[in-house]
Every structure is written in C-alpha cells, then in structure tokens.
Scaffold this active site. Structure first.
Site, PDB file in Angstrom:
ATOM      1  N   ARG A  49      -3.574  18.427 -40.721  1.00 37.03           N
ATOM      2  CA  ARG A  49      -4.459  18.784 -41.857  1.00 37.03           C
ATOM      3  C   ARG A  49      -5.311  20.021 -41.607  1.00 37.03           C
ATOM      4  NH1 ARG A  49      -5.057  13.102 -41.867  1.00 37.03           N
ATOM      5  NH2 ARG A  49      -3.602  12.211 -43.360  1.00 37.03           N
ATOM      6  N   LYS A  69      -3.471  33.886 -47.911  1.00 37.69           N
ATOM      7  CA  LYS A  69      -2.304  33.326 -48.611  1.00 37.69           C
ATOM      8  C   LYS A  69      -1.250  33.029 -47.558  1.00 37.69           C
ATOM      9  CE  LYS A  69      -2.463  35.220 -53.271  1.00 37.69           C
ATOM     10  NZ  LYS A  69      -1.798  36.128 -54.235  1.00 37.69           N
ATOM     11  N   GLU A 109       2.417  49.067 -50.261  1.00 37.85           N
ATOM     12  CA  GLU A 109       1.201  48.263 -50.507  1.00 37.85           C
ATOM     13  C   GLU A 109      -0.056  49.135 -50.377  1.00 37.85           C
ATOM     14  OE1 GLU A 109       1.340  45.212 -51.669  1.00 37.85           O
ATOM     15  OE2 GLU A 109       3.051  44.141 -50.815  1.00 37.85           O
ATOM     16  N   LYS A 139      -8.958  45.040 -50.028  1.00 39.61           N
ATOM     17  CA  LYS A 139      -8.458  43.663 -50.123  1.00 39.61           C
ATOM     18  C   LYS A 139      -9.587  42.670 -49.861  1.00 39.61           C
ATOM     19  CE  LYS A 139      -4.977  40.361 -49.494  1.00 39.61           C
ATOM     20  NZ  LYS A 139      -3.599  40.035 -49.234  1.00 39.61           N
ATOM     21  N   GLU A 167      -7.586  33.163 -56.403  1.00 38.20           N
ATOM     22  CA  GLU A 167      -6.888  33.839 -57.488  1.00 38.20           C
ATOM     23  C   GLU A 167      -7.026  33.144 -58.834  1.00 38.20           C
ATOM     24  OE1 GLU A 167      -3.268  35.895 -56.239  1.00 38.20           O
ATOM     25  OE2 GLU A 167      -2.441  35.507 -58.215  1.00 38.20           O
ATOM     26  N   ARG A 213      -8.321  38.491 -58.282  1.00 40.22           N
ATOM     27  CA  ARG A 213      -7.406  38.663 -57.141  1.00 40.22           C
ATOM     28  C   ARG A 213      -5.982  38.999 -57.587  1.00 40.22           C
ATOM     29  NH1 ARG A 213      -6.745  35.408 -51.438  1.00 40.22           N
ATOM     30  NH2 ARG A 213      -4.907  36.555 -50.794  1.00 40.22           N
ATOM     31  N   ASN A 216      -1.500  41.967 -57.046  1.00 38.83           N
ATOM     32  CA  ASN A 216      -0.065  41.760 -57.252  1.00 38.83           C
ATOM     33  C   ASN A 216       0.559  42.804 -58.171  1.00 38.83           C
ATOM     34  OD1 ASN A 216       0.419  39.515 -55.595  1.00 38.83           O
ATOM     35  ND2 ASN A 216      -0.591  38.208 -57.093  1.00 38.83           N
ATOM     36  N   HIS A 219       4.313  43.159 -58.315  1.00 38.91           N
ATOM     37  CA  HIS A 219       4.929  42.047 -57.577  1.00 38.91           C
ATOM     38  C   HIS A 219       5.774  41.140 -58.473  1.00 38.91           C
ATOM     39  CE1 HIS A 219       2.361  43.500 -54.429  1.00 38.91           C
ATOM     40  NE2 HIS A 219       2.618  42.511 -53.616  1.00 38.91           N
ATOM     41  N   HIS A 258       9.125  40.554 -57.008  1.00 38.87           N
ATOM     42  CA  HIS A 258       9.583  39.223 -56.569  1.00 38.87           C
ATOM     43  C   HIS A 258      10.904  38.863 -57.263  1.00 38.87           C
ATOM     44  CE1 HIS A 258       5.331  37.728 -55.192  1.00 38.87           C
ATOM     45  NE2 HIS A 258       5.874  38.594 -54.365  1.00 38.87           N
ATOM     46  N   HIS A 260      10.320  43.484 -48.807  1.00 39.54           N
ATOM     47  CA  HIS A 260       9.296  43.209 -49.817  1.00 39.54           C
ATOM     48  C   HIS A 260       8.647  44.495 -50.365  1.00 39.54           C
ATOM     49  CE1 HIS A 260       5.998  41.064 -51.773  1.00 39.54           C
ATOM     50  NE2 HIS A 260       5.123  41.797 -51.089  1.00 39.54           N
TER      51      HIS A 260
HETATM   52  P1  NAD Z   1       8.580  41.144 -41.913  1.00 39.16           P
HETATM   53  O1  NAD Z   1       7.622  40.191 -41.412  1.00 39.16           O
HETATM   54  O2  NAD Z   1       9.951  40.658 -42.254  1.00 39.16           O
HETATM   55  O3  NAD Z   1       8.713  42.348 -40.869  1.00 39.16           O
HETATM   56  C1  NAD Z   1       9.617  43.389 -41.132  1.00 39.16           C
HETATM   57  C2  NAD Z   1      10.545  43.647 -39.939  1.00 39.16           C
HETATM   58  O4  NAD Z   1       9.838  44.359 -38.946  1.00 39.16           O
HETATM   59  C3  NAD Z   1      11.055  42.390 -39.285  1.00 39.16           C
HETATM   60  O5  NAD Z   1      12.382  42.595 -38.881  1.00 39.16           O
HETATM   61  C4  NAD Z   1      10.152  42.259 -38.070  1.00 39.16           C
HETATM   62  O6  NAD Z   1      10.723  41.522 -37.029  1.00 39.16           O
HETATM   63  C5  NAD Z   1       9.975  43.697 -37.695  1.00 39.16           C
HETATM   64  N1  NAD Z   1       8.784  44.022 -36.944  1.00 39.16           N
HETATM   65  C6  NAD Z   1       7.540  43.533 -37.123  1.00 39.16           C
HETATM   66  N2  NAD Z   1       6.669  44.190 -36.366  1.00 39.16           N
HETATM   67  C7  NAD Z   1       7.365  45.089 -35.661  1.00 39.16           C
HETATM   68  C8  NAD Z   1       6.995  46.073 -34.717  1.00 39.16           C
HETATM   69  N3  NAD Z   1       5.734  46.307 -34.378  1.00 39.16           N
HETATM   70  N4  NAD Z   1       7.982  46.825 -34.165  1.00 39.16           N
HETATM   71  C9  NAD Z   1       9.270  46.638 -34.548  1.00 39.16           C
HETATM   72  N5  NAD Z   1       9.660  45.752 -35.469  1.00 39.16           N
HETATM   73  C10 NAD Z   1       8.720  44.995 -36.011  1.00 39.16           C
HETATM   74  O7  NAD Z   1       8.062  41.878 -43.228  1.00 39.16           O
HETATM   75  P2  NAD Z   1       6.621  42.394 -43.694  1.00 39.16           P
HETATM   76  O8  NAD Z   1       6.901  43.544 -44.569  1.00 39.16           O
HETATM   77  O9  NAD Z   1       5.702  42.535 -42.566  1.00 39.16           O
HETATM   78  O10 NAD Z   1       6.071  41.190 -44.572  1.00 39.16           O
HETATM   79  C11 NAD Z   1       6.727  40.799 -45.747  1.00 39.16           C
HETATM   80  C12 NAD Z   1       6.346  39.380 -46.042  1.00 39.16           C
HETATM   81  O11 NAD Z   1       4.930  39.311 -46.231  1.00 39.16           O
HETATM   82  C13 NAD Z   1       6.974  38.832 -47.290  1.00 39.16           C
HETATM   83  O12 NAD Z   1       7.445  37.543 -47.039  1.00 39.16           O
HETATM   84  C14 NAD Z   1       5.839  38.800 -48.285  1.00 39.16           C
HETATM   85  O13 NAD Z   1       6.000  37.791 -49.241  1.00 39.16           O
HETATM   86  C15 NAD Z   1       4.675  38.552 -47.407  1.00 39.16           C
HETATM   87  N6  NAD Z   1       3.403  38.997 -47.961  1.00 39.16           N
HETATM   88  C16 NAD Z   1       2.371  38.128 -47.942  1.00 39.16           C
HETATM   89  C17 NAD Z   1       1.141  38.506 -48.415  1.00 39.16           C
HETATM   90  C18 NAD Z   1      -0.017  37.578 -48.306  1.00 39.16           C
HETATM   91  O14 NAD Z   1      -1.068  37.856 -48.882  1.00 39.16           O
HETATM   92  N7  NAD Z   1       0.109  36.503 -47.556  1.00 39.16           N
HETATM   93  C19 NAD Z   1       0.948  39.803 -48.926  1.00 39.16           C
HETATM   94  C20 NAD Z   1       2.024  40.678 -48.926  1.00 39.16           C
HETATM   95  C21 NAD Z   1       3.267  40.264 -48.422  1.00 39.16           C
HETATM   96  N1  GLY Z   2      -0.916  40.168 -51.701  1.00 37.14           N
HETATM   97  C1  GLY Z   2      -1.623  39.595 -52.780  1.00 37.14           C
HETATM   98  C2  GLY Z   2      -2.781  38.749 -52.386  1.00 37.14           C
HETATM   99  O1  GLY Z   2      -3.074  38.580 -51.239  1.00 37.14           O
HETATM  100  O2  GLY Z   2      -3.425  38.224 -53.238  1.00 37.14           O
END
Ligand code: NAD
Ligand code: GLY
Length: 359
Positions: free
Chosen positions: A118, A140, A182, A224, A234, A238, A242, A245, A249, A262
């Site tokens: 939890r 998130k 972003e 942010k 949100e 907030r 997006n 997005h 998405h 992404h």
């Molecule tokens: P990712 O986590 O898939 O990383 C991209 C690639 O880079 C992967 O292959 C990873 O292994 C590699 N990598 C990471 N760091 C590295 C480094 N320093 N050197 C070499 N390779 C490296 O993708 P991302 O773009 O970081 O994140 C996308 C995800 O984040 C999506 O799932 C999206 O939905 C999510 N997201 C979440 C929020 C949130 O608020 N929680 C906001 C935006 C995106």
């Molecule tokens: N990436 C959108 C949010 O964090 O709300």
C-alpha cells in the site's frame, strides 16, 4: 547544482539538477527509510549506470530488478517482476525503490512503489531527456493496457528527483529529440519567452550543449512543478501538460506501443493541436508555422504514420483519459504560451485536421 521544489504540502519534494549527481550520496541518504533499497532499471540503462549508483549507495543493502527495455513491456506482466523481487527478497514497508531509467522504468517503478504494501518510498533518477523534463516530476505512475496508454496507474509522488545531466551523453539522438518534443511543449503551453529561446538555441540543444540542456531541463521542471502544485490530480489545469498527447497516444496505441517513441508521437500530436487551434481561429497561422519549423529542426516527425486514418484516430482518442461524459476534450492553444483544455470546439474542424494529417 540547482534545486527546485515541488510544493505539495507535506508531500513536497526536491528536484536536483546538475552534473555528476549519481555520485552524490547526500542527495539520496535523507530519502531512504531503512537500509533496504530496490534499484529498478532496464537492460539498457543498468549496464551503463547501476554500478555507479550502487557504489554511491554503498553501506545500504541494495537489491536490483532489471526489466526488459521498451514501451511494449510497460504492462502488468512486467510490473509483476518488480513485485516478485520485492516479495521474494522480503522487502518491507521501509524499503525504498530507486527508479534508474527513462519514463518507462520511472512510471512502472513508481506504480510498484504506490502499490507495494500500500505504498513505499521511491526516488526518481531519470536518465532520458524526456524523463528529466517530464515523467519523473509530478507523480503520474502506471502501465499501459492493450486498449489504451497509461490506463492503469496511480498518482504517487516520489520523495525526490535526482537529475544527473551527465547521463544524457549515452542517450541515442532519437531519444534526445523525443525529449525535446516535451521541452517544446512547455514553451507552447506556458512560456512564449522560452519558446523563442528554443527557436534561438535548438541547434545547440541537438548538439548536446550541456549548459543549455541543463537550462532547458530547469525551465521545463519549473513549469511542470508550478502546474502540478496547483492541480496534483488533474482536475483542471494540469491537463494542459498533455498538449498533443491525445493525438500522440492514439498513434502509440495504433502501433501497439511498438513503433514510434512517445516524444515523436507527441511532436506530431502538438502540430495537430496547433492546426486545429488555428482552424478554430484561436491562433494565427504564423504560430503553426513556427511550431512546425521548431519540430522539424528538432529532427522530429511532422505527420502521423502513413497508414493511419481519421477513423483510427477517433477510435483511440475515444478512450483518452480526458474524455468526460462521452465528450472528447482536447488541449488547444489560444496563443503561444497559453493553453486550455476544452470540449467546446467545432468537431467538423477536428475532422478537417484529421483529414489533412491522414492524407
Ligand atoms: P524510455 O523509458 O523507453 O527510454 C527510451 C530509451 O532510452 C530506452 O531504450 C531506454 O533504455 C534508453 N535509455 C534511457 N536512458 C538512457 C541513457 N542515459 N543512455 C542510453 N540509453 C538510455 O522512454 P522515455 O522517452 O524516457 O519515456 C517515455 C515513457 O514515459 C512513456 O511510457 C510515457 O507514457 C511516459 N511518460 C510519463 C509521464 C508522467 O508524467 N509520468 C510524462 C511523460 C511521459
Ligand atoms: N505529462 C503530463 C503530466 O504529468 O501531467
């Protein structure tokens, strides 16, 4: 090093931004609740940076789970690998998860922290530009479902975010560009001055000028943090984070989370949102063109996958989390630096945008 604060009352936390922070034990120690630590990483990032972090955390009992790499693994099955390890190694409520990786690792590790016994502590150590400017901040967490992205998850804030800009050195060019999508978003939704700064500096950012990247990360995290502090869960503002997005998405789900990354999908989505905003008469064509030029210079895609139809978009957009009472709500622009989320738009204009982009 710069320190920002995300102000959420007793759940406030610091965001540390700087060079070589993985080696700085003092940034981690205050946020660990016991000697137990669970490092969560993936098969790409673990070999690059886990040893360094484990060295920094020497003296702690540092366990580790290494997930398969990729958005297609951001699901309940992979999440279970974290729970399997936590349970089999008898991690208790005072263990701390340290998420070392991009947004996929951060979102999954955060959701594991939200739900294991939890709720346990976690620290975000984002290693992609995208995760440093966006996903590691704001709480998130979650995983995808075959029918929709990030559909299973929780709002759950970390104890701290440690952004070491050195790790960007190993990031592939494509992922750097995805992060810039972003970054550009923050200019469009909230900061016209920053948008102009990006127009002036995008080539140096692509060339990985470390000081400029650190500045772009700081401005992005500040925006942010300001938005999240006003509306953590949100219920209102907030949603402007997006921009693009809902379209993006849809692209990711259409490709079964196994095509574009992404940030690429978001880049095209932002251009579609700009196009629609202009068709509605809310912004001038010159802003649409500026956004197009910036996205192009950032080496990001500008049109959706060629096989995608307006019908595909509508089908996936219908399950977006912003849909309320059956109405599609979109983040649109009123000006550079001014966004709103609304369902009050002429849907024939949305059809025109989809037709234009799916030709
Ligand atoms: P990712 O986590 O898939 O990383 C991209 C690639 O880079 C992967 O292959 C990873 O292994 C590699 N990598 C990471 N760091 C590295 C480094 N320093 N050197 C070499 N390779 C490296 O993708 P991302 O773009 O970081 O994140 C996308 C995800 O984040 C999506 O799932 C999206 O939905 C999510 N997201 C979440 C929020 C949130 O608020 N929680 C906001 C935006 C995106
Ligand atoms: N990436 C959108 C949010 O964090 O709300």
């Amino acid at each position: 090093m710069r320190t920002l604060n995300l102000d959420l009352g007793d759940r406030s936390y610091p965001i540390f931004i700087g060079h070589n922070l993985l080696a700085n034990k003092a940034l981690f120690e205050p946020y660990l609740r016991s000697s137990q630590v669970m490092l969560v990483s993936n098969t790409t990032v673990e070999p690059l940076y886990a040893a360094q972090l484990e060295q920094t955390l020497s003296g702690y009992s540092c366990d580790k789970v290494v997930l398969p790499d990729g958005e297609k693994f951001k699901n309940l099955e992979t999440l279970n690998l974290i729970f399997d390890r936590l349970l089999s190694q008898r991690h208790n409520r005072k263990t701390t998860i340290v998420a070392l990786g991009g947004g996929v690792v951060g979102d999954m590790a955060g959701f594991a922290a939200a739900s294991y016994q939890r709720g346990i502590n976690f620290i975000q150590v984002p290693t992609t530009l995208l995760s440093q400017v966006d996903s590691s901040v704001g709480g998130k967490t979650g995983v995808n479902h075959a029918l929709g992205k990030n559909m299973i998850g929780a709002f759950y804030q970390p104890q701290s975010v440690v952004i070491d800009t050195n790790v960007l050195a190993t990031l592939p060019d494509r992922e750097l560009a995805a992060g810039l999508a972003e970054v550009i978003k923050y200019g469009l939704i909230a900061d016209a001055t920053f948008f102009q700064w990006l127009e002036e500096n995008i080539d140096k950012l692509i060339a990985r000028d470390s000081d400029l990247l650190a500045y772009a990360i700081e401005v992005s995290c500040k925006t942010k943090a300001t938005v999240v502090a006003q509306d953590e869960k949100e219920s209102g503002i907030r949603a402007i984070l997006n921009l693009g997005h809902t379209f993006g998405h849809a692209i990711e789900a259409y490709q079964n989370y196994n095509g574009w990354v992404h940030g690429e999908a978001v880049a095209v989505g932002m251009l579609m949102a700009c196009d629609l905003s202009q068709r509605l008469g809310w912004i001038d064509i010159s802003l649409v063109q500026r956004a197009q030029r910036l996205i192009e210079r950032a080496k990001l895609p500008m049109i959706p996958p060629s096989t995608m139809t307006p019908k595909d978009f509508m089908a996936y957009m219908a399950v977006d989390k912003k849909v309320l009472d059956g109405s599609l709500r979109l983040v649109l622009l009123k000006a550079c630096g001014k966004a709103l989320v609304t369902s009050e738009f002429d849907s024939s204009k949305l059809s025109e945008t989809l037709e234009k982009y799916c030709c």
